[in-house]
Design a protein around this motif. Sequence first.
Motif, PDB file in Angstrom:
ATOM      1  N   TYR A 142     -79.760  91.736 -42.660  1.00  0.00           N
ATOM      2  CA  TYR A 142     -79.299  90.584 -41.880  1.00  0.00           C
ATOM      3  C   TYR A 142     -78.638  91.019 -40.571  1.00  0.00           C
ATOM      4  N   TYR A 143     -77.709  91.967 -40.647  1.00  0.00           N
ATOM      5  CA  TYR A 143     -76.977  92.357 -39.441  1.00  0.00           C
ATOM      6  C   TYR A 143     -77.836  93.156 -38.458  1.00  0.00           C
ATOM      7  N   SER A 144     -78.922  93.753 -38.940  1.00  0.00           N
ATOM      8  CA  SER A 144     -79.882  94.379 -38.019  1.00  0.00           C
ATOM      9  C   SER A 144     -80.512  93.326 -37.117  1.00  0.00           C
ATOM     10  N   ALA A 145     -80.779  92.151 -37.706  1.00  0.00           N
ATOM     11  CA  ALA A 145     -81.348  91.048 -36.926  1.00  0.00           C
ATOM     12  C   ALA A 145     -80.304  90.452 -35.982  1.00  0.00           C
ATOM     13  N   ASP A 197     -90.457  94.420 -42.384  1.00  0.00           N
ATOM     14  CA  ASP A 197     -90.933  94.921 -41.084  1.00  0.00           C
ATOM     15  C   ASP A 197     -91.572  93.799 -40.279  1.00  0.00           C
ATOM     16  N   ASN A 198     -92.420  93.012 -40.935  1.00  0.00           N
ATOM     17  CA  ASN A 198     -93.141  91.933 -40.252  1.00  0.00           C
ATOM     18  C   ASN A 198     -92.197  90.858 -39.727  1.00  0.00           C
ATOM     19  N   ALA A 199     -91.159  90.529 -40.499  1.00  0.00           N
ATOM     20  CA  ALA A 199     -90.187  89.508 -40.077  1.00  0.00           C
ATOM     21  C   ALA A 199     -89.503  89.917 -38.771  1.00  0.00           C
ATOM     22  N   PHE A 200     -89.310  91.222 -38.599  1.00  0.00           N
ATOM     23  CA  PHE A 200     -88.676  91.736 -37.379  1.00  0.00           C
ATOM     24  C   PHE A 200     -89.704  91.944 -36.258  1.00  0.00           C
ATOM     25  N   ARG A 226     -91.262  89.270 -34.138  1.00  0.00           N
ATOM     26  CA  ARG A 226     -90.344  88.631 -33.166  1.00  0.00           C
ATOM     27  C   ARG A 226     -89.896  89.616 -32.083  1.00  0.00           C
ATOM     28  N   GLY A 227     -90.584  90.753 -32.015  1.00  0.00           N
ATOM     29  CA  GLY A 227     -90.259  91.740 -30.990  1.00  0.00           C
ATOM     30  C   GLY A 227     -88.994  92.513 -31.274  1.00  0.00           C
TER      31      GLY A 227
END
Length: 205
Positions: A93-96, A132-135, A138-139
């Motif tokens: 979460y906090y990576s996002a 990986d795909n979720a991130f 979205r670039g």
Amino acid sequence: MKKIIALLLVGVSALLAGCSESTTPVEGEQYTQLPANLSVYRLPQVTEVFSLNCGHCKQMESQLPKLEKLIDQSVGKVHVTFNESAQIGAMIYYSAEMQLGKKPDHQMMLDLFSAVQMADGATMAEKKAAIDNAFQSRGLVSPYDITEEQQQQLFQAMQLADDITTKGEINGVPTFIVNGKYEIITSGHQDIESIANTINYLIKK
């Protein structure tokens, strides 16, 4: 005859009492006062405490857009770090949040919940691919590929979340913190409307 009239009067009184039942939230039933004032952490006025590993939190996420309309404001987020699985969820979460500079939008949150809570038969590789795909779609950089500098930022964010939940003695999720002083007892509510009613009451308190 007098007995019948008396019974009717009692019945009417009971009906009136039922109709005038207060919708004012009760401390200890719908909310509780936190043991420490968390406003020093400059939390948003209404902040959800959650975990990506929590099934009830995933269900709550689907209700959050409605809740935000009912309370007329955006809800902040704090991810718990109770145990190892919660810590892994917090890192994701906090990576996002760190890369976006704000909380992820509703759709990304749903994608993260789905990736972390993939069916029991899913392999670690499949879960990693979904994260990986979720991130990457979205670039953003995957949590598995962040730099050492970003890791330091990430650990600071996680430490802050841990301080908030420890000092607030928050032991269950999902829940909401209001004005840094009150915690919503979600089990004391029947639906999202009643939760919104309690939050709106506490905002003005």
